[in-house]
Write an enzyme that holds these catalytic residues in place. Structure first.
Site, PDB file in Angstrom:
ATOM      1  N   HIS A 272       0.840  -1.351  -0.060  1.00  0.00           N
ATOM      2  CA  HIS A 272       0.182   0.127   0.021  1.00  0.00           C
ATOM      3  C   HIS A 272       0.850   1.415  -0.210  1.00  0.00           C
ATOM      4  O   HIS A 272       0.476   2.257   0.790  1.00  0.00           O
ATOM      5  CB  HIS A 272      -0.882  -0.105   1.165  1.00  0.00           C
ATOM      6  CG  HIS A 272      -2.028  -1.096   1.062  1.00  0.00           C
ATOM      7  ND1 HIS A 272      -3.182  -0.983   0.176  1.00  0.00           N
ATOM      8  CD2 HIS A 272      -2.258  -2.204   1.742  1.00  0.00           C
ATOM      9  CE1 HIS A 272      -4.021  -1.826   0.458  1.00  0.00           C
ATOM     10  NE2 HIS A 272      -3.547  -2.732   1.216  1.00  0.00           N
ATOM     11  N   ASP A 334      -0.225  -5.168   5.801  1.00  0.00           N
ATOM     12  CA  ASP A 334      -1.134  -6.004   5.111  1.00  0.00           C
ATOM     13  C   ASP A 334      -1.080  -5.908   3.684  1.00  0.00           C
ATOM     14  O   ASP A 334      -0.391  -5.114   2.888  1.00  0.00           O
ATOM     15  CB  ASP A 334      -2.435  -5.727   5.393  1.00  0.00           C
ATOM     16  CG  ASP A 334      -2.838  -4.161   5.067  1.00  0.00           C
ATOM     17  OD1 ASP A 334      -1.971  -3.425   5.350  1.00  0.00           O
ATOM     18  OD2 ASP A 334      -3.933  -3.956   4.565  1.00  0.00           O
ATOM     19  N   GLU A 335      -1.646  -7.133   2.939  1.00  0.00           N
ATOM     20  CA  GLU A 335      -1.919  -7.005   1.329  1.00  0.00           C
ATOM     21  C   GLU A 335      -0.614  -6.592   0.713  1.00  0.00           C
ATOM     22  O   GLU A 335      -0.681  -5.521  -0.128  1.00  0.00           O
ATOM     23  CB  GLU A 335      -2.913  -6.307   1.165  1.00  0.00           C
ATOM     24  CG  GLU A 335      -4.353  -6.976   1.652  1.00  0.00           C
ATOM     25  CD  GLU A 335      -5.718  -5.977   1.732  1.00  0.00           C
ATOM     26  OE1 GLU A 335      -6.667  -6.481   1.523  1.00  0.00           O
ATOM     27  OE2 GLU A 335      -5.531  -4.744   1.502  1.00  0.00           O
ATOM     28  N   ALA A 336       0.568  -7.247   0.835  1.00  0.00           N
ATOM     29  CA  ALA A 336       1.815  -6.860   0.039  1.00  0.00           C
ATOM     30  C   ALA A 336       2.019  -7.987  -1.004  1.00  0.00           C
ATOM     31  O   ALA A 336       2.933  -8.880  -0.846  1.00  0.00           O
ATOM     32  CB  ALA A 336       2.979  -6.708   1.109  1.00  0.00           C
TER      33      ALA A 336
END
Length: 766
Positions: A272, A334-336
């Protein structure tokens, strides 16, 4: 009698009024105090009332004086002596060691708030505030005197972490909006504001060492129109952005501190981070120019774990630390996606050099290195539960968002946990099944489910449970372009959460909470806070009694009446009064509404029921639906009711994560069947994919199957994918439906590499 509400006999005989017959507000405090004893009589607040406060309580004394002045027009004169008709703020011991505990004692002569320090005093003031009528909130009361109910309260919070989050990366809100948000959290005795300041779509905090973060990273060239799942994507063509100067950040931090709220900043890493890489391309592995993201989702541009990146992040964090006194700095995690790392020569060499297993352990290396730096500055990291992957940083606190399991794992590992699962605390989800709800990311999280949340999982023993610090509600703002939409999505669900994290979990009574919420919402009306009012909506439930189906209508508020029709005609005040469940033995359309004094409150409820050949028959599944998406049970697939066409997560859609599904329906006798149809949700941005194929089979004996396999275009972007099969009409007893899971989510899509979800709706047999 519950220890949470001790009502004195004197009060039951009648609330005593003041000499001028001013009636006090009936106490409806949120969050519910631990103990409250109501007594006869009332304190009268008038222009002669004085304030006596210990010298260490100056901030709270000023806050209370301003609150009273704005709410009543009365200017409290401070005095150092004890007097009649006085409000007293006193540092004193309580029956507990909890520094947030307070005692509130009110009789006809005085109001006394006692606590160990400023935090408890402030929470006592918030309870006192709710003993004024709602018109107090905007100073619109016509009375010059105010009667405050005589009572004794002893109160303290259940959890030390009581938080709300706000994402300002996807959409930006000015400092007045942020202050309003903080004021609402303070009224609810929340003590943590998680400020999500950096995102792919915008960097929102001034960093003097790196000016391009705001010159470039704070602005995107345009923004996605509609929902991410709408295909093809459309954009508004308008430049969008903004950021907070360091002076504004200091102002917000000080404002929150006066209200006993700690601001926890979030600086996302390693994922992000596309806005930062747009500003400084050398921070990415590709070293190529990229734009600030213009749509939502997960992006492959993440920080490259090299010395230049670490020096950059340390420089950013140095300035963040100087602005935020919080013990915690949130680092995201998160969400990498690891796509860039897999093709990066430096990353692969680093994995080999450090003896790491894979890119997940490389992320753990990244997080651990940043943790050590923050620890050296006297701070602690907190991150989303992906920081568990590849090994948990030793001192990290985990925010468990992908369910409770990450928190359970972290607690068993000895780490502190904040519970914030999507199932109970993601307030960007829809909160009503009403078709007129404003656009949201998806899912379904009604108020009742938030209120029933228990942040302590059964899997933890007593010692492990102590590591659960509390819970947090999250506001992600992809579909919240203005602050009114933020408050609409946050409230009243944040109000329910405030009671989850403050009040004891025993003896919780949802209907009693609703009665207090109805009054609290009047306060928000006076504060001009937009909120979602679903208190007057109808709830419908299909019930089975001895093999017969009935549809039951309910309303939360028992003093209201329900009127309805079953032929699809619109309601009016003379429509039939609902008194008992409606029998379902044919196709009908129910319309219903909550009425009071002949007036429709809230919106009209509409429910179509399709009484097809499989309704109320026997059904078997080879795998159980995921516990988070099994509200209606397997019978929901053949109960005559379609799920919502805009969102999954209601009681009709069943969700399965990664499994192939086999459904067997027993019609209990041979009947003619010519068509079978169903629907699948296809919200790819939320990891939900319609299946690649479905096989429909008919049989009279469960052995000899007449089968039709239906393939679908995997590239279809429609939100709802209908699939059906037609047959030459034949008499059969058994129907089998085999649903092939989509498989792994492809690269470049949100959730890439994870198993796809399958969501299936009503199976209609004709």
């Amino acid at each position: 009698m519950s220890n949470r509400l001790l009502i004195s006999v004197l009060f039951l005989l009648g609330i005593g009024c003041t000499s001028t017959d001013i009636k006090p507000e009936i106490p409806r405090i949120i969050p519910q105090p631990l103990e409250i004893e109501l007594n006869k009589g009332a304190f009268t607040l008038n222009p002669q009332t004085t304030l006596k406060a210990d010298e260490t309580l100056g901030v709270n004394a000023s806050y209370l004086k301003n609150l009273i002045r704005e709410g009543t027009g009365i200017e409290l004169e401070e005095t150092e002596t004890i007097a009649a008709n006085q409000i007293v703020l006193e540092v004193a011991g309580t029956d507990t060691e909890n520094e947030e505990a307070y005692e509130l004692e009110i009789d006809k002569n005085s109001i006394k708030i006692k606590a160990a320090g400023n935090r408890g005093i402030f929470y006592g003031i918030q309870s006192l505030r709710q003993l004024f009528p709602p018109c107090f909130e905007d100073g619109s009361c016509e009375d010059e005197k105010f009667a405050i109910q005589a009572l004794n309260i002893k109160d303290e919070p259940r959890f030390v972490y009581r938080g709300m989050h706000l994402d300002v990366g996807r959409h930006f809100f000015d400092i007045d909006d942020i202050k309003t948000y903080i004021d609402m959290l303070a009224m609810l005795k929340m003590n943590t504001f998680h400020w999500h300041l950096t995102e792919d779509q915008g960097w929102r905090i001034e960093i003097k060492k790196y000016p391009r973060l705001t010159e470039v990273g704070a602005y995107r060239k345009e923004t996605l129109i509609g929902h991410y799942n709408d295909q093809p994507h459309k954009f508004d063509g308008k430049r969008y952005g903004g950021f907070y100067t360091q002076e504004q950040v200091k102002e917000i931090v000080a404002y929150a501190a006066e209200r006993q709220i700690t601001v926890v900043p979030e600086i996302e890493m390693p994922g992000h981070s596309q806005a930062a890489i747009a500003a400084y391309p050398e921070l990415g592995c590709a070293k190529e120019p990229v734009e600030v993201a213009t749509k939502w989702g997960i992006f492959e541009e993440i920080y490259c774990p090299n010395e230049k990146t670490f020096a950059f992040l340390e420089g950013v964090l140095d300035e963040v630390i100087a602005l935020f006194p919080s013990e915690y700095i949130h680092i995201g995690g998160d969400e990498a996606p690891k796509t860039r790392w897999k093709s990066c020569a430096h990353c692969q060499q680093l994995i080999k050099k450090e003896g790491l297993k894979d890119e997940h352990e490389l992320q753990s290396y990244f997080i651990t290195r940043m943790e050590k730096y923050l620890n050296s500055k006297g701070r602690q990291i907190i991150g989303w539960d992906e920081i568990l992957e590849g090994g948990l940083a030793p001192n990290a606190t985990v925010m468990s968002w992908r369910g409770m399991q990450g928190g359970i794992e972290a607690a068993k590992h000895g780490n502190h946990v904040v519970m914030t699962p999507t199932s109970h605390s993601y307030f960007d989800y829809y909160q009503s099944e009403n078709e007129n709800e404003p656009l949201a990311i998806g899912g379904f999280l009604p108020l009742k489910k938030v209120y029933e949340f228990n942040p302590i999982p059964e899997e933890l023993n007593a010692e492990e449970a102590k590591l659960v610090l509390g819970a947090q509600g999250n506001i992600w703002t992809e579909y919240m372009p203005d602050f009114d939409k933020v408050t609409y999505m946050a409230f009243p669900r944040a109000i329910a959460l405030s009671e989850v994290v403050w009040s004891e979990d025993t003896d919780k009574d949802y209907l009693e909470f609703i009665s207090r919420l109805e009054r609290f919402q009047e306060r928000m009306d006076h504060l001009n806070i937009k909120y979602a009012n679903h208190l007057y909506e109808i709830e419908g439930e299909l019930i089975n009694e001895d093999g017969n189906l009935f549809y039951e209508l309910k309303t939360l508020l028992p003093d209201k009446e329900i009127r309805y029709t079953v032929d699809g005609t619109d309601l009016n005040s003379s429509s039939p009064l609902y008194t008992s469940p409606i029998k379902i033995d044919r196709n009908i359309t129910i319309k219903a509404g909550v009425y009071e004094d002949g007036e429709l409150l809230g919106s009209q409820f509409v429910q179509k029921l399709n009484y097809h050949k499989a309704v109320n028959k026997k059904i078997e599944l080879n795998v159980q639906p995921h516990e988070a998406y099994n509200a209606g049970g397997r019978e929901a697939l053949i109960n005559s009711i379609n799920g919502n066409s805009k969102r999954f997560g209601d009681s009709e859609w069943l969700g399965f994560w990664g499994d192939d599904l086999e459904i067997l329906i027993d019609l209990e006798e041979e009947v003619p069947v010519k068509k079978i149809s169903t629907r699948f949700f296809n919200a790819n941005g939320q990891w939900v994919y319609a299946p690649g194929s479905v096989t429909f089979s008919l049989s009279a004996d469960k052995e000899n199957m007449n089968s039709v396999t239906v393939e679908r275009d995997k590239n279809s972007g429609d939100l709802i994918i209908p699939m059906s099969a037609s047959f030459a009409e034949e008499k059969v007893r058994y129907i089998k439906i085999e649903v092939e899971n989509y498989g792994l989510i492809p690269d470049g899509k949100q959730g890439a590499g994870n198993r796809a979800w399958t969501f299936i709706d009503e199976i209609i047999v004709e």
